[in-house]
Motif scaffolding. Structure first.
Motif: not given
Lengths: 267, 502
Positions: B105-129
């Motif tokens: 049944l088409p209940y609300l899928n919370y995963f599809d209403h949650l978004v993840l953050d990402a680093c910009q400028v400060t606290n730089p992101s990390i390259d896992p490679l």
């Protein structure tokens, strides 16, 4: 655990290793049992046992253990082979999911004795409580047997899938003199229950029915009752003279017609 | 009476392309394709088609296509086609409608209403490679504090409870031998060993072919106690007590006797041909105290060497129940959300009981933290995890690891046709029929299942890198790195997540 304490608690008595369980936490007692078995003990005597749980749980091998006092919950749960003789009562779940072995109880048992047991035997001299022998099973040559000298409470043998339960009713409770409580063998789909008495049909739960005993049944009962008498005394001939009732499943496939889907409905 | 029940799908065959090789007849376990050799005529039983697409992909000339049936009842928003078909099915049979896989049944899928953050400028992101990225996860009880003996070198003085070591926080969910084939189980066992994670046995016992992988297998103790035997308990890496399942909260299960073949009877340790009934409750568990007794009976039987997990369906009062479970001595609580899959469940239970996994994770994590016992046990989430993003969001909401079931089966070839309970799986997964089982090669299955784990793990590392984190531990319960989009104030409060823009 201090070595001095251990020394004071463990002693030898002929071929028995004796452990004094007085005031011990179950974990300490069970650890000690495992240790003396690892060190070669085959016969153990546990004295002053007072409700310690989980004794001999998961124990594999033909050990012989005598318990003096009240054995706590889940005695010999998942056990696979040991013989345990209890000079006292056992609490809930003695023989829970046991695969092989034997438990002989000189007192009474409380609830869910022999729950889900798949093999081995349990003999109880006195009464047992509710939900005893629920979901007992059998597998190939393993056919568990539970014999009770007194009476049993409600839900005896519920969901029973195999094995044999014998209730002798030699002793009765003043407050509830009947041999067994209500909802007997509800949902039973394997095995058989023998009662040394007649009961009204309204005690039977859903899925259970009466069946006449055969010569084979009587031969089986005689064997088990003789063993019962060998532990607790009594005369098997005399006990066999009474009328027995046998309860068996209506079907081994009780839920066969419960479900459908549109494809199977012929649409 | 006229049975006015239109088929769900229509089989279209390109007559020019068809070479009458009868491959489709052999491939379809549901008997859709029928060829009369004498009259040289085809009959397609559209009403039996489940859209598994097996015939379409096996047809050597690609002559077959499966379409949704254009014939439907007159549209109505309340009396949908499915509602009308269900009523007609039950009017015909008088019985419970059985189905499989997860909530439809088409209940609300919370995963599809949650978004993840990402680093910009400060606290730089990390390259896992370029930089190490830690996905290793330990499941089980953690100590209050760690005492070190630094007198002569450094030695750990604290006794650590047994934990499972996962190289990636993703495990294969419990799917029993009986519900799925040994080839499907073997595929997952090999993949789990290769990647350094675990799979669950379900309640079907452990087939001897799985013994070489036993240190990557979690055994299950469910209400039927099938296969529960001291050797089985001692053989696995951990033990899971199954109380409930997200696909069918509150009810037990029945493996029909027709499916209890010689081999199934051997691993479950029950007679051949008899119904295997798992009652709704465990008959030795009527309270948290009783649950504690079973947890410790299992720990005693295995000499405290195995972590013991307890799995429940996510239901209304999941937080206090989970707290009770952890206080009862469980090393982890497994929460199975209402989108969790199954091989067989009554449709009414599958679609109408339980709550979404996202809110269950958040409320259990929150409650365990409030009570100061979050470290006593781990949280394992399952039920509708579809991608690495879902894994990351589940962990950010508070889970330590996840179980995947349906996703793993899709990796093995499943097309989610929802007929698992028939035992006729066209892709050789949910079946015991030898000819059908041959359709899944466990070598190929193991490769694909391992690939899925590797791909998701790689994506998880990239997600962590974008978040500026270098270990999955730093994401756990880190709800500040999530934002809600299109959720109500109450939803956000329950999830412990801020709305996007704040």
């Amino acid at each position: 655990m201090a070595a001095t304490l251990e020394k004071a608690r463990v002693s030898r008595e002929g071929e028995f290793v004796v452990i004094d369980a007085k005031g011990m936490h179950y974990r300490e007692l069970n650890e000690l049992i495992v240790r003396v078995i690892e060190e070669g003990a085959k016969k153990l005597k546990l004295i002053n046992v007072n409700g310690q749980r989980f004794i001999a749980d998961g124990l594999r091998g033909e050990y012989y253990i005598e318990i003096y006092g009240v054995a706590g919950d889940d005695l010999a749960a998942f056990a696979n082979g040991p013989t345990i003789v209890v000079y006292g009562d056992v609490q809930d779940g003695a023989g829970n999911t046991m695969n092989a072995g034997k438990i002989v109880v000189h007192g009474n048992g409380t609830d869910i004795i022999g729950h889900s047991m798949r093999g081995g035997k349990i003999f109880v001299r006195g009464h047992v409580g509710y939900r005893v022998g629920i979901h007992m099973k059998e597998y190939r040559e393993q056919v568990p047997v539970l014999v009770v000298g007194g009476t049993a409470g409600d839900f005896l043998g519920e969901y029973m899938a195999g094995g044999r339960i014998i209730i002798l009713g030699l002793e009765r409770l003043e407050t509830y003199p009947e041999i067994v409580g209500d909802w007997l063998a509800t949902g039973i789909h394997g095995g058989a229950i023998y009662l040394r008495d007649t009961i009204e049909e309204d005690k039977l739960g859903y899925g259970a029915k009466f069946e006449e005993l055969t010569d084979e049944d009587y031969a089986f009962l005689r064997r088990e009752i003789e063993e019962f008498c060998s532990y607790f005394g009594g005369n098997a001939e005399e006990i066999m003279k009474a009328k027995f009732t046998k309860v068996v499943p209506l079907s081994h496939r009780p839920f066969a017609a419960m479900y459908s889907d549109s494809k199977e409905a012929g649409h | 009476m006229v049975r006015n029940f239109p088929p769900d799908f229509v089989v279209r065959v390109d007559k020019e392309a068809c070479i009458n090789c009868l491959r489709c007849v052999r491939e379809c376990p549901f008997g859709v394709h029928e060829y009369d050799k004498e009259k040289k005529k085809w009959k397609r039983h559209h009403e039996k088609c489940v859209a598994c697409l097996r015939c379409a992909y096996m047809c050597p000339t690609q002559a077959i296509s499966i379409e949704r049936s254009p014939m439907e009842y007159s549209p109505h928003p309340v009396w949908t086609n499915r509602v009308r078909k269900d009523i007609k099915t039950q009017a015909e049979t008088g019985s419970v409608i059985l189905t499989a896989m997860g909530n439809e049944l088409p209940y609300l899928n919370y995963f599809d209403h949650l978004v993840l953050d990402a680093c910009q400028v400060t606290n730089p992101s990390i390259d896992p490679l370029r930089e190490p990225m830690e996905l290793r996860t330990y499941l089980g009880r953690k100590p209050e504090k760690v005492d070190l003996d630094e007198y002569d070198g450094v030695e750990l003085k604290t006794k650590i409870a047994p934990n499972l070591k996962l190289e990636t926080p993703i495990m294969f969910a419990h799917m029993s031998y009986g519900s799925i084939s040994i080839e499907a189980q073997l595929s997952m066992a090999r993949a789990a060993k290769e990647v350094g994670t675990y799979m669950g046995t379900g309640e079907g016992g452990m087939h001897r072919d799985l013994y070489p992988y036993a240190d990557h297998i979690i055994t299950q103790v469910a209400s039927g106690r099938f296969a529960v035997h001291e050797e089985y308990l001692k053989r696995g890496a951990a033990i899971e007590i199954k109380i409930g399942q997200g696909a069918k909260p509150g009810i037990g299960g029945h493996l029909p006797g027709t499916k209890v073949t010689a081999e199934i009877s051997e691993t479950r340790m029950i007679p051949e041909g008899s119904d295997a009934i798992s009652p709704a409750p465990h008959h030795d568990i009527y309270s948290i105290e009783d649950l504690s007794r079973l947890i410790y009976a299992l720990k005693e039987a295995t000499r405290y060497k195995k972590p013991v997990f307890v799995k429940i369906a996510a239901v209304h009062n999941v937080a206090p129940i989970a707290v009770g479970i952890i206080r009862a001595g469980a090393d982890a609580v497994v929460l199975d959300g209402f989108r969790g899959g199954t091989g067989a469940a009554p449709q009414v239970h599958r679609d109408h009981h339980g709550i979404p996994i996202e809110v269950a994770i958040a409320s259990v994590d929150q409650r365990l933290r409030e009570e100061g016992i979050r470290h006593w046990g781990s949280i394992i989430a399952s039920g509708g995890i579809r991608s690495s993003a879902d894994v990351a969001k589940a962990i950010a909401l508070g889970a330590d690891a996840v179980y995947i079931g349906t996703a793993a089966l899709i990796a093995l070839g499943c097309t989610v046709c929802k007929k698992c309970y028939t035992g006729k799986c066209p892709w050789g997964i949910a079946t015991q029929v030898p000819e059908l089982r041959k359709r899944l090669n466990p070598d190929e299955g193991a490769r694909r299942a391992a690939n899925l784990l590797k791909a998701w793990s790689h994506e998880l590392k990239e997600i962590l890198g974008a978040l500026g984190l270098n270990s999955i531990e730093s994401l756990r319960g880190n709800r500040d790195r999530l934002r809600g989009v299109g959720l109500s104030d109450v939803d956000l409060e329950v999830l412990g997540v801020k709305p996007a823009g704040r």
